[in-house]
Scaffold this active site. Sequence first.
Site, PDB file in Angstrom:
ATOM      1  N   CYS A   6       2.870  -6.524 -13.211  1.00 33.63           N
ATOM      2  CA  CYS A   6       3.770  -6.779 -12.080  1.00 33.63           C
ATOM      3  C   CYS A   6       5.109  -7.296 -12.597  1.00 33.63           C
ATOM      4  O   CYS A   6       6.183  -6.869 -12.129  1.00 33.63           O
ATOM      5  CB  CYS A   6       3.157  -7.807 -11.131  1.00 33.63           C
ATOM      6  SG  CYS A   6       1.606  -7.293 -10.374  1.00 33.63           S
ATOM      7  N   ASP A 516       2.708   5.520  20.191  1.00 30.53           N
ATOM      8  CA  ASP A 516       1.339   5.490  19.698  1.00 30.53           C
ATOM      9  C   ASP A 516       0.438   5.386  20.924  1.00 30.53           C
ATOM     10  O   ASP A 516       0.824   4.787  21.929  1.00 30.53           O
ATOM     11  CB  ASP A 516       1.141   4.280  18.784  1.00 30.53           C
ATOM     12  CG  ASP A 516      -0.300   4.130  18.353  1.00 30.53           C
ATOM     13  OD1 ASP A 516      -0.831   5.069  17.756  1.00 30.53           O
ATOM     14  OD2 ASP A 516      -0.891   3.071  18.646  1.00 30.53           O
ATOM     15  N   ASP A 735       1.827  -0.706  18.158  1.00 32.62           N
ATOM     16  CA  ASP A 735       1.362  -2.088  18.237  1.00 32.62           C
ATOM     17  C   ASP A 735       0.474  -2.520  17.088  1.00 32.62           C
ATOM     18  O   ASP A 735       0.057  -3.674  17.023  1.00 32.62           O
ATOM     19  CB  ASP A 735       0.589  -2.313  19.551  1.00 32.62           C
ATOM     20  CG  ASP A 735      -0.804  -1.700  19.492  1.00 32.62           C
ATOM     21  OD1 ASP A 735      -0.951  -0.611  18.901  1.00 32.62           O
ATOM     22  OD2 ASP A 735      -1.740  -2.309  20.038  1.00 32.62           O
TER      23      ASP A 735
END
Length: 849
Positions: A6, A516, A735
Amino acid sequence: MSCANCAASIEDAVGDLEGVSSVSSNYATDEGTVEFDTSAVSLGEIYDAIEAAGYGAASETVTIGITDMSCANCAEASEEALERAPGVIAADVNFATDEAQVRYNPADCTKADLYEAIENAGYTPVRDDDGEEMSSQERQDMARNDEIRRQRNLTLFGAALSLPLLVFMADHLFSLGLIPESVAGVGIGWVAFALATPVQILLGREFYENAYSSLVRNRTANMDVLIALGSSTAYFYSVAVVLDLIASEGLYFDTAALILVFITLGNYLEARSKGQAGDAIRELLAMEADTATVIRDDGTEEEIPLDEVDVGDRLKVRPGEQIPTDGVVVDGESAVDESMVTGESVPVEKREGDEVIGSTLNENGVLVVEARKVGSETAIQQIVQTVKEAQSRQPEIQNVADRISAYFVPAVIVNALLWGVLWYSFPETLGGFVDTLPLWGLVAGGPAVLGGTIPIFEFAIVVFASAVLIACPCALGLATPAATMVGTSIGARNGVLFKGGDILERVRDVDSVVFDKTGTLTKGEMQLTDVVALPQADGGEAATDGGALESEPEIDDQFVLDIAASAERGSEHPLAQAIVEGARERGVDPEEPEAFENVPGHGVRARTSHGEVLVGNRKLLEDEGVDPEPAADTMAQLESEGKTAMLVSLDGDLIGVLANADTVKDSARRAVSDLRERGLDVWMITGDNERTARAVADQVGIDPDNVMAEVLPEDKADAVAEIQADGSRAMMVGDGVNDAPALAGAYVGTAIGSGTDVAIEAADVTLMRDDPADVLKSIRISEATLSKIKQNLVWALGYNTVMIPLASLGLLQPVLAAAAMAASSVSVLTNSLLFRGYEPDEDYSLLGL
């Protein structure tokens, strides 16, 4: 960072930036060091590179009130000073709110450094390091109230001394003969000097100081430069006449004083108007409860200050009291008025397990609430912070005004000098031209020159002062942020939160709305509706040799439900929870699976005491070698009814079908209809199968061709990109966590407020109510705000377009120019304040505004 790789990824990402000479990232200490050329790359770009690599660099954001700013150029100078400060990632300074929103690296910068940067730019920050226990908002309100009182007192002082000068002016202009040439042996010129000088010193001081800071420290020219030039020109010219340094009878002490009085009066009215424009935020904060009644472990009750409430505390809320903080009802039932947060006027019934929002009003029952969020984490504080951030991020249209303002003041000064020289050099030519204009009667400046009543040099000075004073970048600087501040406040009042003024501007340009399905057009509360056991090849016994079904009881609906619910117990998906809950309601107690695997977008795979179980769609079973064809008719029938049908297999045998249904929201059809009436293209995206998706689309009025079914979570962003491929500007409304990439990729991402924090974080607009109809409300607020901004800009630019030529042609006295300059700013703010009463339930165009 989870490993050394990382750290290496961060080093690669940052090291690729132009201007970065070295970078090191330490996984052990979670720290990084970057050496870079500030002229080639900014700290903000380095932060962006880290975030683009999938990591986050520590930063803090603070709001600082700033006093003494007089125009948009002052805000720009403050912003540039903050951005130059080491450790500052980004800074936005809003002239309308007198605030700076600063994001900085806490390892390299402190608030004291930010205060110092503002002070170095010549302005005064509202500090919070004085040891007093006071919120940032309270400090800013106090500073603004102090400023309002100061401007009022200066105006009254200047008006008292200028009133006799106004009488002198009227006597001179109308030849009334009321004023003697001397008073008590002192020439009237010296009397005027005595009255004007205190005004010049006390009222003019801040303009001269700010003009000096602007020119010398910041190397820019702001409105104070114009005022200082205009007022000092009139004053020092008059001083020179009184001292007989200039052979003239013209005195402009009255002009010099009244200029400062009018501008100070304008500043006073402007400060008051700014305070009124920010009332919405103060009203929200004022609705917070001051105390809470906490229930101790021994059952006793104690009233404590709100800031002492901790997460996990149990709070008693009596009828008529405000719910102190965000939490969950653990006992009691009541109706709660949530209108101040969501804009919903109908009280919402709350019972055990329901979430409640802090600062909302408990109406009729006693509730016991367990605190879940306190302090800055509560919904009301998040709303306030969102609105503040929105007000600091200005629409793109503001960039046009900022570019004009940057060159405006220097251009005005050059124009004033040019016309002063022209009038001095060619008085007869210009005077003859002006004398033919029908507007000369406004002040009769030009004809006065032709008549020889005013010396040419004196008139050239008058033209210079008038041309300088009439130009007001202040109105131009207020046009956009004032309307944006009111627009975002209207949104907050109606349960629509915009992340920034740029988003507020963008929303009105959408031409497609993509919903959606689950939780957005539907309630998202799945219920088990059907359980169908499929007949086996041998009439009920297993068809496979030695299969697990040989020893199982007869395969009926109850058995299928038991198998499916046991497999789904390990899932948190709404469909799985509906199956488990439906099984318990039917008397089935599902077991805990021995092994469980979620197959995103397809279903689940589990091992139970019955054997290997699959519950999911056709694709899942086909991938596992199970033929779904025997259930085709049953699936088709259930899906045509708008239900989500799932196949169930045990040890490779198809044994049944389950169906869940989700109820369409009451307002969904109206929302779709209203959007289509406005000419918007409405789409629906869902992971459901084609039949179910089309059935729901038919219920809400969406064109079947605009339905995208069986879209996997990771593919929703691609689906939105496909819709936008032809240049469409889509608003994605969702949502859930699965919607976050699509929300981020859409032209405008809109999250239903009842959705997840991840969705809300990724979205540009948050609808606090669980209502798709508020999509139209957000569009209307955007259109109305942009319409108001354009009105303000037309007013500000139109004012300058008309008034600067009049002043340049000698048709306006400096006093009238100063009064008009002050009035222009106040008029823009007043126009924005009139917008506060707008209600987005009606189309703005119908109001004729």
